[in-house]
Write a protein that holds these residues in place. Structure first.
Motif, short mmCIF file in Angstrom:
data_model
loop_
_atom_site.label_atom_id
_atom_site.label_comp_id
_atom_site.label_asym_id
_atom_site.label_seq_id
_atom_site.Cartn_x
_atom_site.Cartn_y
_atom_site.Cartn_z
N HIS A 145 0.85 -1.27 0.02
CA HIS A 145 -0.07 0.09 0.04
C HIS A 145 0.69 1.24 -0.06
O HIS A 145 0.61 2.24 -0.81
CB HIS A 145 -0.88 0.09 1.05
N ASP A 146 2.07 1.40 0.83
CA ASP A 146 2.51 2.64 0.80
C ASP A 146 3.90 2.58 -0.13
O ASP A 146 4.85 3.30 0.17
CB ASP A 146 3.04 2.70 2.36
N ASP A 195 -2.29 0.63 -10.94
CA ASP A 195 -2.42 0.62 -9.46
C ASP A 195 -3.56 1.08 -8.86
O ASP A 195 -4.24 1.85 -9.87
CB ASP A 195 -1.16 1.51 -9.00
N ARG A 196 -3.87 1.02 -7.57
CA ARG A 196 -4.82 1.38 -7.25
C ARG A 196 -5.29 3.02 -7.26
O ARG A 196 -6.46 3.32 -7.37
CB ARG A 196 -5.03 1.10 -5.70
N ASP A 197 -4.38 3.89 -7.43
CA ASP A 197 -4.61 5.11 -7.52
C ASP A 197 -4.71 5.62 -8.96
O ASP A 197 -4.85 6.78 -9.28
CB ASP A 197 -3.46 5.95 -6.94
N GLY A 198 -4.72 4.78 -9.94
CA GLY A 198 -4.71 4.96 -11.40
C GLY A 198 -3.42 5.17 -12.21
O GLY A 198 -3.50 5.44 -13.29
N THR A 252 -10.81 0.45 -7.84
CA THR A 252 -11.15 1.59 -7.62
C THR A 252 -11.62 2.53 -8.67
O THR A 252 -11.37 2.14 -10.06
CB THR A 252 -9.82 2.42 -7.18
N ALA A 288 -10.36 5.30 -9.79
CA ALA A 288 -9.15 5.63 -10.50
C ALA A 288 -8.88 4.59 -11.61
O ALA A 288 -8.16 4.83 -12.56
CB ALA A 288 -8.11 6.33 -9.62
N GLN A 289 -8.75 3.23 -10.98
CA GLN A 289 -8.16 2.38 -11.93
C GLN A 289 -9.30 2.05 -13.19
O GLN A 289 -9.06 1.99 -14.25
CB GLN A 289 -8.39 0.88 -11.21
#
Length: 154
Positions: A27-28, A58-61, A105, A107-108
């Motif tokens: 995650h980080d 990724d999860r944030d796009g 998400t 974003a994805q």
């Protein structure tokens, strides 16, 4: 037009996958670390020459290249030549009939749609779109790609 390999296979399809990881996986960590870990799974654990996917989202796009689009991937047995493999980070425990939003998400969603349109532009012709689950008895990517792309609930 995009061609793959020495035999010059024209790209005719994008196949969507998932990494089957939990939402909190790395995650980080930056996407480059996640791609490196997937590459390790494919090279060290499976003995492949390189990461099997051409693109990872990724999860944030964020989107990152894996294998070059001009190289034949290693993402669907018997269906690698002429296809581009895109993997979404996440999807652990997903089912073939889940909605996209159950495991991924917004974003994805936006990034995958943009990437598909960009690939279509580079291909220069018609292109099919499918999920790994259409070629193998597994849930991956964890939704029905055609329904999702058409704007349905998947």
């Amino acid at each position: 037009m995009i061609y793959q390999g020495r035999a010059r296979h024209p790209v005719r399809e994008v196949i969507v996958h998932c990494s089957a990881t939990r939402p909190s996986w790395f995650h980080d960590r930056p996407l480059a670390d996640k791609v490196a870990e997937i590459r390790r799974w494919h090279v060290q654990d499976r003995g492949w020459r390189d990461i099997g996917y051409h693109w990872i989202i990724d999860r944030d796009g964020a989107v990152m290249a894996g294998r070059s689009e001009t190289e034949i991937g290693a993402h669907v047995a018997g269906h690698n030549a002429g296809t581009i493999g895109v993997s979404l980070i996440g999807g652990h425990g997903s089912g073939v009939r889940d909605a996209f939003a159950d495991n991924f998400t917004p974003a994805q969603d936006a990034a995958l749609r943009r990437l598909i349109e960009a690939i279509k532009g580079r291909v220069g012709g018609s292109m099919a779109l499918s999920g790994h689950n259409q070629y193998a008895p597994k849930a991956c990517p964890g939704f029905t790609v055609g329904t999702w792309y058409a704007g349905g609930a998947a």
